[in-house]
Design an enzyme around this catalytic site. Structure first.
Site, PDB file in Angstrom:
ATOM      1  N   MET A  77       0.818  -1.206   0.000  1.00 56.93           N
ATOM      2  CA  MET A  77       0.000   0.000   0.000  1.00 56.93           C
ATOM      3  C   MET A  77       0.858   1.265   0.000  1.00 56.93           C
ATOM      4  O   MET A  77       2.069   1.216   0.178  1.00 56.93           O
ATOM      5  CB  MET A  77      -0.922   0.003   1.220  1.00 56.93           C
ATOM      6  CG  MET A  77      -1.921  -1.138   1.242  1.00 56.93           C
ATOM      7  SD  MET A  77      -2.927  -1.183   2.739  1.00 56.93           S
ATOM      8  CE  MET A  77      -3.884   0.324   2.574  1.00 56.93           C
ATOM      9  N   HIS A  78       0.201   2.395  -0.232  1.00 59.90           N
ATOM     10  CA  HIS A  78       0.713   3.748   0.006  1.00 59.90           C
ATOM     11  C   HIS A  78       1.728   4.259  -1.013  1.00 59.90           C
ATOM     12  O   HIS A  78       2.027   5.457  -1.018  1.00 59.90           O
ATOM     13  CB  HIS A  78       1.349   3.862   1.403  1.00 59.90           C
ATOM     14  CG  HIS A  78       0.560   3.240   2.506  1.00 59.90           C
ATOM     15  ND1 HIS A  78      -0.774   3.523   2.725  1.00 59.90           N
ATOM     16  CD2 HIS A  78       0.913   2.334   3.460  1.00 59.90           C
ATOM     17  CE1 HIS A  78      -1.197   2.837   3.772  1.00 59.90           C
ATOM     18  NE2 HIS A  78      -0.205   2.095   4.224  1.00 59.90           N
ATOM     19  N   ASP A 233      -2.591  -4.900   0.708  1.00 57.60           N
ATOM     20  CA  ASP A 233      -2.070  -6.185   1.192  1.00 57.60           C
ATOM     21  C   ASP A 233      -2.727  -6.670   2.478  1.00 57.60           C
ATOM     22  O   ASP A 233      -3.055  -7.859   2.594  1.00 57.60           O
ATOM     23  CB  ASP A 233      -0.543  -6.142   1.328  1.00 57.60           C
ATOM     24  CG  ASP A 233      -0.028  -4.952   2.125  1.00 57.60           C
ATOM     25  OD1 ASP A 233      -0.852  -4.210   2.703  1.00 57.60           O
ATOM     26  OD2 ASP A 233       1.201  -4.759   2.174  1.00 57.60           O
TER      27      ASP A 233
END
EC number: 2.7.1.17
Length: 483
Positions: A77-78, A233
């Site tokens: 992520m991110h 995830d």
């Protein structure tokens, strides 16, 4: 058949799932991380695609992909993947574990006083929004060319389908999403001088976002299968083990420790560094506490004490002398996230005497990790979440430690096996749901097999309660010395 792809930080994993939900093939291609400066962490999106292509071809060499109906994508992520008007990558992607933008976090919270209410989270360097503000402030020529911003897994989707799309769970980690409304926040985007035009379309995890482009399907020797939203995830990993409905929760014992609880509505507690995100399942949200050093403390302690391995450490802990007196261990070897949000937190042994040796230190480490995990679980439960069951993932064959965690938390922990497949399994399961009716979701997202239920022992719960209080007091007293 169904495919799940997980774009991790260290590799791309592809799995093939049959109609019975069984994994019949799996392949992983490694990735590397570039760290050109202190605190930086980057990857080349082209390497993601090349690794995915290799993994898919290896999967096809193991088993025919000609009957694949759907494909789901999960991923780290991110990360900020910046594209120009021609959808070409402008610079290496800035990853979730990049720490360069702490100053930008404060600037964004100053710009949008309601940011925590909108996003449900504290602004942290790992999230996407402060990364874009950093690019604007330090790489103005790059920022001026930014036309689209994608999360890592959604760049793979673009290459597969030509579509610009994301799912709710991954989008929630950008700090641009109004998490309660499951929609982009114009106010948060404007704080980064961006608009909705720069964002992908939003979908639920089991929504169809497109089909494989003909040339991709041909290269992978498969039909133009449906590609679904997938998930970040953690959310995809939860779906993989059957965490899809309110009242379910899981405690994952990896390098870090994650407690993940599903809710049917938006809840938040950002002041305690609890993450509040949309789940990858329609109409569901989740809260998450993160302990930065869980199993990694056991690895460290095994080396420190001269014990051969983590199993040897756990075996030694069981021989600790009860008459030697307690030792407390603060497991903050990498700082701490939930509930302290303190990157300066340090690891500490407290209470050592001549009577303490490797076995007593081993037990103290297991207990200290347990106390910190329980702290994170408690602040999640303070958000009015009452899990009906908590699934325990990880911990290997360490029955002793798993029971200790139940005794420290005072909660039943159901140890289930099969969760090691990871987020790729959840991505494949979401594709399975997409091809069927949404009403079939409960039957398609069943929990993993139960190996053992660890019920708390009332006597041990009573023993650990005052030890936890002292653990908290030690940190409180030492905190001023840790900066």
């Amino acid at each position: 058949m169904y495919i799940g792809i997980d774009l991790g930080t260290s590799g791309v994993k592809a799995i093939l799932l049959n109609e019975q939900g069984e994994v019949v093939a799996s392949h992983t291609e490694k990735l590397t991380v570039s760290r050109p400066h202190p605190l930086w962490s980057e990857q080349d999106p082209e390497q993601w695609w090349l690794a995915t292509d290799t993994a898919m071809k290896a999967l096809g060499a193991h088993d025919s992909l000609r009957h694949v109906k759907g494909l789901g994508i999960a991923g780290q992520m991110h990360g900020a993947t910046l594209l120009d008007k021609s959808l070409q990558v402008l610079r290496p992607a800035i990853l979730w574990n990049d720490g360069r933008c702490a100053e930008e976090c404060q600037l964004l919270e100053d710009k949008v006083s309601a940011s925590r209410q909108i996003t449900g989270n504290l602004m942290m360097p790992g999230f996407t929004a402060p990364k874009l503000l950093w690019v604007q402030r330090h790489e103005a020529a790059v920022f001026s060319q930014v036309d689209k911003v994608l999360l890592p897994k959604d760049y793979l989707r673009l290459r597969m389908t030509g579509e610009l799309a994301s799912d709710m769970s991954d989008a929630a980690g950008t700090m641009w999403l109004d998490v309660a409304r499951r929609d982009w926040s114009d106010e948060m985007l404007a704080a980064c001088d961006l608009s909705r035009d720069a964002m992908p379309a939003l979908f639920e995890g089991s929504d169809v976002t497109g089909q494989l482009r003909p040339e991709v399907a041909q290269a992978w020797n498969m039909p133009p299968a449906l590609v679904v939203g997938g998930g970040g995830d953690n959310a995809a990993g939860a779906v993989g083990i059957g965490m899809a409905d309110a009242g379910q929760a899981m405690l994952s014992l990896g390098t870090s420790g994650v407690y993940f609880a599903v809710s049917e509505g938006f809840l938040s507690k950002p002041e305690s560094a609890v993450h509040s995100f949309c789940h990858a399942c329609r109409g569901r949200w989740h809260l998450m506490s993160v302990m930065l050093s869980a199993a990694s403390c056991l690895d460290w302690a095994a080396k420190l004490t001269g014990l051969a391995s983590v199993p040897a450490l756990i075996a030694a802990a069981q021989t600790a002398d009860e008459s030697a007196g307690p030792v407390w261990f603060l497991p903050y070897l990498s700082g701490e996230r939930t509930p302290h949000n303190n990157p300066q937190a340090k690891g500490v042994f407290f209470g050592l005497t001549h009577q303490h040796g490797p076995a007593e230190l081993a037990r103290a480490v297991l207990e200290g990790v347990g106390y910190a995990l329980a702290d994170g679980m408690d602040v999640v439960h303070a958000c009015a979440i009452k899990p009906e069951a908590i699934t325990l993932i990880g911990g290997g064959r360490a029955r002793y430690w798993r029971q200790m965690l139940a005794d420290i938390s005072g909660l039943q922990l159901d140890y289930r096996t099969g969760g090691d497949v990871g987020p790729a399994l959840g991505a494949a399961r979401l594709a399975h749901v997409a091809v069927h009716d949404e009403a079939d979701r409960p039957g398609l997202l069943k929990p993993l097999p139960l190996e053992q239920a660890h019920r708390p022992d009332d006597r041990r719960v009573a023993h650990y309660a005052p030890q936890r209080e002292i653990f908290a007091r030690i940190f409180s007293k030492l905190k001023p010395l840790m900066s």
